[in-house]
Structure formats: C-alpha cells, structure tokens
Design an enzyme around this catalytic site. Structure first.
Site, PDB file in Angstrom:
ATOM      1  N   TYR A 478       0.880  -1.176   0.000  1.00 24.53           N
ATOM      2  CA  TYR A 478       0.000   0.000   0.000  1.00 24.53           C
ATOM      3  C   TYR A 478       0.912   1.218   0.000  1.00 24.53           C
ATOM      4  O   TYR A 478       0.920   2.031   0.916  1.00 24.53           O
ATOM      5  CB  TYR A 478      -0.933  -0.006   1.208  1.00 24.53           C
ATOM      6  CG  TYR A 478      -1.944  -1.140   1.195  1.00 24.53           C
ATOM      7  CD1 TYR A 478      -2.483  -1.598  -0.005  1.00 24.53           C
ATOM      8  CD2 TYR A 478      -2.371  -1.739   2.374  1.00 24.53           C
ATOM      9  CE1 TYR A 478      -3.416  -2.634  -0.029  1.00 24.53           C
ATOM     10  CE2 TYR A 478      -3.308  -2.775   2.361  1.00 24.53           C
ATOM     11  CZ  TYR A 478      -3.826  -3.216   1.157  1.00 24.53           C
ATOM     12  OH  TYR A 478      -4.748  -4.231   1.140  1.00 24.53           O
TER      13      TYR A 478
HETATM   14  C1  LIG Z   1      -7.610  -2.431  -6.129  1.00 22.30           C
HETATM   15  C2  LIG Z   1      -6.427  -2.984  -5.383  1.00 22.30           C
HETATM   16  C3  LIG Z   1      -6.601  -4.048  -4.511  1.00 22.30           C
HETATM   17  C4  LIG Z   1      -5.512  -4.580  -3.813  1.00 22.30           C
HETATM   18  N1  LIG Z   1      -5.705  -5.643  -2.971  1.00 22.30           N
HETATM   19  C5  LIG Z   1      -4.659  -6.158  -2.289  1.00 22.30           C
HETATM   20  C6  LIG Z   1      -4.805  -7.264  -1.397  1.00 22.30           C
HETATM   21  O1  LIG Z   1      -5.897  -7.819  -1.242  1.00 22.30           O
HETATM   22  N2  LIG Z   1      -3.719  -7.706  -0.728  1.00 22.30           N
HETATM   23  C7  LIG Z   1      -2.496  -7.138  -0.888  1.00 22.30           C
HETATM   24  O2  LIG Z   1      -1.538  -7.600  -0.265  1.00 22.30           O
HETATM   25  N3  LIG Z   1      -2.321  -6.105  -1.730  1.00 22.30           N
HETATM   26  C8  LIG Z   1      -3.360  -5.605  -2.428  1.00 22.30           C
HETATM   27  N4  LIG Z   1      -3.171  -4.544  -3.268  1.00 22.30           N
HETATM   28  C9  LIG Z   1      -1.830  -3.950  -3.390  1.00 22.30           C
HETATM   29  C10 LIG Z   1      -0.985  -4.710  -4.389  1.00 22.30           C
HETATM   30  O3  LIG Z   1      -0.521  -5.901  -3.792  1.00 22.30           O
HETATM   31  C11 LIG Z   1       0.224  -3.841  -4.786  1.00 22.30           C
HETATM   32  O4  LIG Z   1      -0.223  -2.660  -5.391  1.00 22.30           O
HETATM   33  C12 LIG Z   1       1.172  -4.595  -5.726  1.00 22.30           C
HETATM   34  O5  LIG Z   1       2.458  -4.058  -5.628  1.00 22.30           O
HETATM   35  C13 LIG Z   1       0.696  -4.534  -7.152  1.00 22.30           C
HETATM   36  O6  LIG Z   1       1.466  -5.340  -7.988  1.00 22.30           O
HETATM   37  P1  LIG Z   1       1.433  -5.052  -9.571  1.00 22.30           P
HETATM   38  O7  LIG Z   1       2.334  -5.985 -10.237  1.00 22.30           O
HETATM   39  O8  LIG Z   1      -0.007  -4.986 -10.008  1.00 22.30           O
HETATM   40  O9  LIG Z   1       1.949  -3.558  -9.568  1.00 22.30           O
HETATM   41  P2  LIG Z   1       3.038  -2.755 -10.413  1.00 22.30           P
HETATM   42  O10 LIG Z   1       2.530  -1.346 -10.361  1.00 22.30           O
HETATM   43  O11 LIG Z   1       3.259  -3.360 -11.738  1.00 22.30           O
HETATM   44  O12 LIG Z   1       4.348  -2.909  -9.532  1.00 22.30           O
HETATM   45  C14 LIG Z   1       4.459  -2.502  -8.187  1.00 22.30           C
HETATM   46  C15 LIG Z   1       5.936  -2.291  -7.839  1.00 22.30           C
HETATM   47  O13 LIG Z   1       6.683  -3.489  -8.048  1.00 22.30           O
HETATM   48  C16 LIG Z   1       7.643  -3.308  -9.088  1.00 22.30           C
HETATM   49  N5  LIG Z   1       7.593  -4.495  -9.937  1.00 22.30           N
HETATM   50  C17 LIG Z   1       6.513  -4.955 -10.613  1.00 22.30           C
HETATM   51  N6  LIG Z   1       6.816  -6.077 -11.262  1.00 22.30           N
HETATM   52  C18 LIG Z   1       8.104  -6.355 -11.004  1.00 22.30           C
HETATM   53  C19 LIG Z   1       8.966  -7.396 -11.415  1.00 22.30           C
HETATM   54  N7  LIG Z   1       8.550  -8.381 -12.213  1.00 22.30           N
HETATM   55  N8  LIG Z   1      10.252  -7.377 -10.989  1.00 22.30           N
HETATM   56  C20 LIG Z   1      10.673  -6.371 -10.176  1.00 22.30           C
HETATM   57  N9  LIG Z   1       9.885  -5.364  -9.756  1.00 22.30           N
HETATM   58  C21 LIG Z   1       8.607  -5.343 -10.169  1.00 22.30           C
HETATM   59  C22 LIG Z   1       7.201  -2.058  -9.812  1.00 22.30           C
HETATM   60  O14 LIG Z   1       8.284  -1.417 -10.470  1.00 22.30           O
HETATM   61  C23 LIG Z   1       6.610  -1.237  -8.701  1.00 22.30           C
HETATM   62  O15 LIG Z   1       7.632  -0.620  -7.946  1.00 22.30           O
HETATM   63  C24 LIG Z   1      -4.239  -4.021  -3.985  1.00 22.30           C
HETATM   64  C25 LIG Z   1      -4.071  -2.958  -4.866  1.00 22.30           C
HETATM   65  C26 LIG Z   1      -5.145  -2.426  -5.561  1.00 22.30           C
HETATM   66  C27 LIG Z   1      -4.929  -1.277  -6.482  1.00 22.30           C
END
Ligand SMILES: Cc1cc2nc3c(=O)[nH]c(=O)nc-3n(C[C@H](O)[C@H](O)[C@H](O)COP(=O)(O)OP(=O)(O)OC[C@H]3O[C@@H](n4cnc5c(N)ncnc54)[C@H](O)[C@@H]3O)c2cc1C
Ligand SMILES: *[C@@H]1O[C@H](CO)[C@@H](O)[C@H](O)[C@H]1NC(C)=O
Ligand SMILES: *[C@@H]1O[C@H](CO)[C@@H](O)[C@H](O)[C@H]1NC(C)=O
Ligand SMILES: *[C@@H]1O[C@H](CO)[C@@H](O)[C@H](O)[C@H]1NC(C)=O
Ligand SMILES: *[C@@H]1O[C@H](CO)[C@@H](O)[C@H](O)[C@H]1NC(C)=O
Ligand SMILES: *[C@@H]1O[C@H](CO)[C@@H](O)[C@H](O)[C@H]1NC(C)=O
Length: 538
Positions: A478
C-alpha cells in the site's frame, strides 16, 4: 515446464559484446538501436518496442494504469518495451544503462503511487504483461507463474487443475503477480497460510548485469530480499515458483453489514479482542465506511464483516456463536462455495459486483472503475478504545469526501508462527490487525484531488495514538510516498530509514546490504527503492 528450460538456453554473453563507456548522445534513438543490435535476441525485437510516435503507444501505456490519479501524468516513458521472453528483458536492462535511461518495471500496474510507470527522469517502461504463463503441477502442489500474470489468472488456473488446491494471496483479481509477491501479498487465507511471499520457493530474476538467476544461482540473501522487500530494487523478476496450499472442496463465505444503530461499534470492540485468536481457518475482515442508511434514512457508519471459512457452514455457525455472538451470524448470511467461488466473491466485494459471476471473470483484465485514489496503512498493537472509534466515526461523518473506507485485517494463526526476519515482510506477532485506509474519487481537478488527499492525511494523523509507533509500521504494497522518499539519485541509508523502517523494521539494514551487493551502482531505483550502504554504514 517447457518455457523454463528454454530460459536457460539464452544465458547472456553481453559483457563480451558491449563495453560500458558512457556514450555522449544519450537518447532513446540510441537505446532503440542498441536493442535492435543486441545479440541472441530470440523473438523479433521490433515487434515489442514502442516509441512515443507509435500509434499504439498511449493505449499500451494506459492499459494497466490502475490508479487514474496518474493517467494524465506528464512524466511518460520515452520507450515502452513489452518483452516476449527473457532475452528482450536482458537487452532492455543492458541498453538502458548504456544510454543513461532508467527502467520502470510494470507487472499489473497496481502500484498505489504509480511508481511502475511514472518517473521524473528519462526512462524506459518494461511492461511484462505478455509474460503471463502459469504452469500448475497439481501432483507436486507447486506452480510456476510469470510476473505479468494476474492473481485472477493464477487462481483460475489452479482451480482448473484441482478443486482442493489454492494459493494465499490478495483479493483483487487484476493485481499483478510481479509487484504483489515482491511486496508480500495477503488475502483471506493469511491466518491459515501466511502471505504470498511466505509460499514462494524459487524465482527467476534478471540482475543488473543481465544475468538470469534462479534461487540457487542468486543465493539465499537475494532470494530472501525479493520475498517482501518490494519490487524494483534488485532486478526484474520474471517468474516465481510457489507452493500451493490445500483447501477443502467446500468453503463458506459471508459479507454481513451492521450500522452504528445495529451495534457496529460494540461488535468491532469485541472483534478487536477475538479476531486474531480464532480458529486459523477463519478470517473476518472489517470494511468500514460512511453510508446513507436506507433503513434509518440518515447518514451512518456501516461495518461490513467479510469472511472466509475453510470449511462448511455447519461448522462455522457454532464457531461464530462461541466467539463472536454479537454479530448474530445467521445461516442465511452464509454461502457455501468452491475456493475459486470464494475468490470471485471477494473480488466482487471489492469492485461492487454481485459475486455470482462465473470463475472466468477472474481472467478479465479490464478495470471496471476508472477511480483515482490515495491509500495508507497502519498496524495495531492494542485494541482501539471506544472513544478512539467514536472519534473516527466523527471524522468520517464530517469528511468532505464521498468514498472513504477503512479495512481492518486480523493477524494471528500462521502469521504469528513466522519470525519477523524469515522474509523482509516483518509484520507478524507484534500486531493484532492491519488497517488499510483508502479514499477514491472520479472527478477531474486538482482541488478535488487535494480535498481527498487532505482528508486521508487528517485521518492518518488522527489515528496516531491508536497504532504502532517507533516505527509507525506500514505495508509496502500500500505504497505511500507521504511517509518519506529518496532523493533523486543518491540517498543515504539514514535518510531512507525514515520510510524503510516503517515498511521493514529490523530487516531494512539487511535489505540494504543485499542491495549494495547486487546493484552497487543503484541502477534499479525509484522514490522508495532500497538504498546503497556506504563503507561506514555497511
Ligand atoms: C484495487 C487494489 C486491490 C488490492 N488488494 C490487495 C490485497 O488484497 N492484498 C495485498 O496484499 N495487496 C493488495 N493490493 C496492493 C498490491 O498488492 C500492490 O499494489 C502490488 O504491488 C501490485 O502489484 P502489480 O504488479 O499490479 O503492480 P506494479 O505497479 O506493476 O508494480 C508494483 C511495484 O513493483 C515493481 N515491480 C513490478 N513487477 C516487477 C517485477 N517483475 N520485478 C521487479 N519489480 C517489479 C514495480 O516497479 C513497482 O515498484 C491491492 C491494490 C489495488 C490497487
Ligand atoms: C508500433 O510498434 C509496434 C511494435 O514495435 C510495431 O509493430 C508497429 O508497426 C508500430 N506502429 C507504428 C504505426 O509505428
Ligand atoms: C485526462 O485529462 C483530460 C483533460 O483534463 C480529461 O478529459 C480526461 O478525463 C483525463 N483522463 C483521466 C483518465 O482522468
Ligand atoms: C513432480 O516432481 C518430481 C520430482 O521433482 C518430478 O519428477 C515430476 O515430474 C513432477 N511431476 C510433474 C507432474 O511435473
Ligand atoms: C444491540 O445490543 C443491545 C444490547 O446488547 C441489544 O439489546 C440489541 O438487540 C442489539 N441490537 C441489534 C440490532 O442487534
Ligand atoms: C471485462 O470487464 C469489463 C469491465 O468490468 C467489462 O466491461 C467487460 O464486458 C468484461 N469482459 C468480459 C469478456 O467479460
């Protein structure tokens, strides 16, 4: 496991091909040329490179932007690369260093502060959404999942292979594996099985030198760091191997609301004392918001008790009678379903759909809401006294914002059995529950955004006496830039500790040591990436 063996045929020899003199005319043209000339590229690179003049550039940039607070950002990538394989990621990492560009890696694009696709410096967006293979091995109860897959896709693929296996991660189907696993990842099986990162047993990362490393090759320090230390600091993680967990073929879910007039405050008071001590097969989350009560024709606070029980309703009812009779849970409030059915249900609670959709909705990557938002988090060590809750309700009543909500997620069970240093995610037996604050809006305009930001900051300030302190803990998934940011460029460990100790507590130093070892020039960096240690600090 076919794609895995093919990885290892592309191990790089880049160091021989490129020398690392800084080039003078650093520009995205040179970067693109470098990609085109890169050796051992397997798929056709020209099919995956998008510059700003490309007609598909904007739709590609926007397609996984989840927080529309950042969809009109003026800081756009010079180039977007959408790799189809490891070699194209390796080329992107090497060529961007060579031409003075930073990288932002995006898996699902759900970063709360948009760090996966916004940067105040010239950068390349490495969008992993094409890398989304999932190979479930039901016999060995494991799966390999690529970072660009979503939680919904992972849950769906598991359910296609077995009705009695699941995986303990978050509730939102469109969240990406890459960011989620990197930052921890919790959902409604947390009390039974811990968080997603607790269940990772291997990974494939590409480091700053373009080397593809598995667990054995990266070593236990780096393997430790990527399981909760936050994405983007150590390299690009291509795929993860996880242990699947047993689930009963029938589970029970409920989503029961109580307003203040229906004793919500009293139920929450009792919940605070029992929720972390219940049978670990049950998790009861509380979602709190201000509503216009139809029943009473006035504004009130509504608490939704959203729950998963890993068993049937026959067993659940007496369990609830014994532990939280104040809720008055009735059999008709409960729904027996499959584990994948429960995942559909919790996703529906989040996005406001019926919950009766077929499992295939988990594969839908299109966002239902174009919401803008700001989130924050806290951890609670002692029950919040009733005056504290009542003050919070007053704050919500007075709020000049439409959609503000809080989520209380109880710890206990497996979360208390895992030590604080097992993985970088340190939030364990110190806490009784986790708070997530969220405020969303859809309208345009700086004034509107500011009003919402002001509200959530006031709420956070108000909560200070009731939550953890020194450090006031926070959850990196978050992400909240209010708690501190790095200087652009070099940030001292001491300065980064302002936010780092909140996210990682005593694990922050070890994360910095790993970072210093694997990325000593701090190529992989952003506003909250792990800092490099100086000689004296090491
Ligand atoms: C609507 C919503 C609901 C959510 N519900 C939950 C929940 O139930 N439980 C929970 O724990 N979290 C929850 N989250 C938070 C979520 O876990 C984080 O936002 C998570 O980091 C998202 O991962 P992403 O790959 O979609 O994000 P991205 O925006 O793609 O990445 C997030 C971060 O990780 C880095 N990153 C991404 N992929 C890689 C990779 N392959 N290698 C290295 N670095 C990388 C990115 O550069 C960035 O810094 C929720 C978020 C939202 C918006
Ligand atoms: C846009 O980029 C894609 C991928 O590199 C390429 O296939 C396509 O031809 C480009 N389109 C235009 C109009 O430049
Ligand atoms: C971006 O800004 C434009 C102009 O202000 C607006 O019309 C559009 O709705 C915005 N897009 C989003 C997704 O907020
Ligand atoms: C399960 O693991 C064993 C040992 O690693 C392996 O030989 C076997 O092929 C795996 N099963 C499947 C279905 O892949
Ligand atoms: C609220 O609690 C009181 C006292 O415990 C009880 O008498 C009353 O029935 C409860 N109200 C509801 C709507 O459950
Ligand atoms: C996917 O979700 C979007 C938004 O909720 C919806 O408009 C679309 O119809 C869905 N697509 C499918 C194939 O269900």
């Amino acid at each position: 496991m076919k794609y895995l063996s093919s990885y290892f045929t592309y191990v790089t020899v880049i160091a021989l091909f490129f020398s690392f003199q800084p080039s003078s005319a650093d520009s995205h043209e040179n970067f693109v040329r470098c990609l085109y000339n890169y050796p051992h590229i397997t798929n056709t690179i020209s099919n995956v490179v998008y510059t700003q003049t490309n007609s598909s550039y904007s739709s590609l940039l926007d397609h996984t932007i989840e927080n529309h607070r950042f969809s009109n950002s003026s800081s756009k990538p010079l180039v977007i690369v959408t790799p189809l394989d490891v070699s194209q990621i390796q080329a992107t990492i090497i060529c961007s260093q060579r031409h003075g560009l930073q990288i932002r890696t995006r898996s699902g694009g759900h970063d709360y502060e948009g760090l996966s696709y916004v940067a105040g410096v010239p950068f390349v967006l490495l969008d992993l959404s094409n890398l989304r293979q999932i190979a479930v091995d039901e016999e060995n109860r494991t799966a390999w999942v690529q970072s660009g897959a979503t939680l919904g896709e992972l849950y769906y693929r598991i359910s296609q292979k077995s009705k009695t296996l699941g995986f303990p991660a978050g509730v939102c189907a469109t969240v990406g594996i890459g960011g989620h696993f990197s930052g921890g990842g919790y959902g409604l099986m947390m009390r039974k099985y811990g968080i997603a990162a607790d269940n990772v047993i291997d990974a494939h990362i590409i480091d700053v030198n373009g080397n593809l490393l598995d667990r054995q090759a990266m070593g236990e320090d780096l393997f430790w760091a990527i399981r909760g230390g936050g994405g983007a600091s150590f390299g690009v993680i291509v795929a993860w191997k996880v242990n699947l967990v047993p689930v009963p073929s029938t589970v029970t879910v409920f989503d029961v609301s109580r307003t203040l007039e229906e004793n919500a405050t009293e139920i929450i008071q009792k919940w605070q004392v029992v929720a972390n001590k219940l049978d670990e097969r049950i998790m009861i989350r509380v979602d709190i918001a201000r509503v216009n009560s139809r029943q009473h024709g006035k504004v009130t606070i509504k608490a939704r008790f959203v729950s998963l029980f890993l068993g049937g309703v026959e067993e659940l009812i007496p369990l609830m009678q014994n532990s939280l009779p104040e809720l008055g849970l009735d059999r008709k409030d409960c729904k027996e379903t499959s584990w994948i059915g429960s995942a559909v249900f919790f996703n529906a609670v989040l996005i406001g759909t019926s919950g009766n959709e077929p499992p295939e909705v988990m594969l839908n990557r299109t966002q239902l809401h174009l919401w803008k938002y700001k989130g924050k988090s806290d951890y609670v060590t002692q029950p919040i006294p009733v005056e504290g809750l009542q003050g919070l309700w007053r704050l919500l009543y007075e709020a000049k914002v439409e959609n503000a909500q809080l989520q209380f997620a109880p710890y206990g069970g497996r979360m208390y059995e895992i030590s604080e240093s097992e993985i970088p995610f340190s939030h364990r037996s110190q806490y009784i529950f986790h708070i997530h604050y969220w405020v969303t809006w859809q309208e345009e305009g700086d004034g509107i955004a500011q009003r919402h930001m002001n509200f959530i900051r006031r709420e956070y300030k108000y909560m200070e006496p009731y939550v953890s302190n020194s450090p006031r803990a926070a959850y990196i998934n978050y992400r909240d830039l209010d708690i501190g940011v790095n200087n652009n460029g070099y940030t001292s460990y001491t300065q980064a500790s302002i936010w780092g100790l909140k996210y990682f507590n005593n694990n922050f130093k070890r994360l910095a040591k790993v970072k210093t070892k694997v990325d000593p020039k701090n190529f992989f960096r952003n506003e909250q990436s792990i800092p490099i240690l100086s000689m004296e600090e090491y």
